[in-house]
Design a protein around this motif. Structure first.
Motif, PDB file in Angstrom:
ATOM      1  N   LYS A   1      37.811  43.587  32.175  1.00  0.00           N
ATOM      2  CA  LYS A   1      36.658  42.437  32.984  1.00  0.00           C
ATOM      3  C   LYS A   1      37.895  41.579  34.859  1.00  0.00           C
ATOM      4  N   LEU A   2      39.319  41.754  33.903  1.00  0.00           N
ATOM      5  CA  LEU A   2      40.494  41.533  35.477  1.00  0.00           C
ATOM      6  C   LEU A   2      39.854  42.042  37.127  1.00  0.00           C
ATOM      7  N   PRO A   3      40.095  41.184  37.755  1.00  0.00           N
ATOM      8  CA  PRO A   3      40.114  42.117  39.328  1.00  0.00           C
ATOM      9  C   PRO A   3      41.551  43.348  39.471  1.00  0.00           C
ATOM     10  N   LEU A   4      41.247  44.167  39.954  1.00  0.00           N
ATOM     11  CA  LEU A   4      41.997  45.487  40.495  1.00  0.00           C
ATOM     12  C   LEU A   4      42.920  44.805  41.518  1.00  0.00           C
ATOM     13  N   THR A   5      42.175  43.848  42.545  1.00  0.00           N
ATOM     14  CA  THR A   5      42.884  44.036  43.673  1.00  0.00           C
ATOM     15  C   THR A   5      44.183  44.103  43.549  1.00  0.00           C
ATOM     16  N   TYR A   6      45.529  43.102  42.643  1.00  0.00           N
ATOM     17  CA  TYR A   6      46.973  43.120  42.661  1.00  0.00           C
ATOM     18  C   TYR A   6      47.068  44.693  42.688  1.00  0.00           C
ATOM     19  N   LEU A   7      46.489  45.471  41.228  1.00  0.00           N
ATOM     20  CA  LEU A   7      46.946  46.708  41.461  1.00  0.00           C
ATOM     21  C   LEU A   7      47.159  47.697  42.297  1.00  0.00           C
ATOM     22  N   LEU A   8      46.266  47.129  43.442  1.00  0.00           N
ATOM     23  CA  LEU A   8      45.320  48.455  44.263  1.00  0.00           C
ATOM     24  C   LEU A   8      46.562  47.823  45.280  1.00  0.00           C
ATOM     25  N   GLN A   9      47.504  46.381  45.556  1.00  0.00           N
ATOM     26  CA  GLN A   9      47.553  45.878  46.629  1.00  0.00           C
ATOM     27  C   GLN A   9      47.917  47.003  47.679  1.00  0.00           C
TER      28      GLN A   9
END
Length: 101
Positions: free
Chosen positions: A78-86
């Motif tokens: 349940k970690l945010p995916l924001t960094y990987l999708l940057q």
């Protein structure tokens, strides 16, 4: 047998295991293998910023398998995916944005 999962995408440019517009079949990587592969990525010329480049993960190779395993791991914990999708969006999701890669 090695556990596997598949990734499907409706984009015509998505490259799967058998070419464009086909599913990508990935092996689940153990935490030790993921760690080793991530360390290899960090030692590369672009370092960890390679993960942000959609081209880095666009082929059906170890890079795509590593990236999709990261997505699975982030979702599992349940970690945010924001960094990987940057790197996937014209407008940056994280500000300040990392230096150019």
């Amino acid at each position: 047998t090695v556990p596997r999962f598949s990734v499907k995408c409706s984009l015509p440019t998505f490259v799967g295991s058998q070419g464009k517009a086909t599913p990508l079949y990935c092996e689940y990587l153990s935490p030790w293998v993921m760690r080793k592969e991530l360390l290899n990525v960090m030692k590369s010329d672009n370092g960890i910023y390679s993960l942000l480049d959609p081209e880095w993960r666009s082929n059906a190779d170890i890079n795509a398998t590593l990236w999709w395993n990261l997505i699975v791991s982030f979702k599992r914990y349940k970690l945010p995916l924001t960094y990987l999708l940057q790197g996937s969006f014209n407008q940056k999701l994280i500000l300040p944005a990392p230096d150019s890669y």
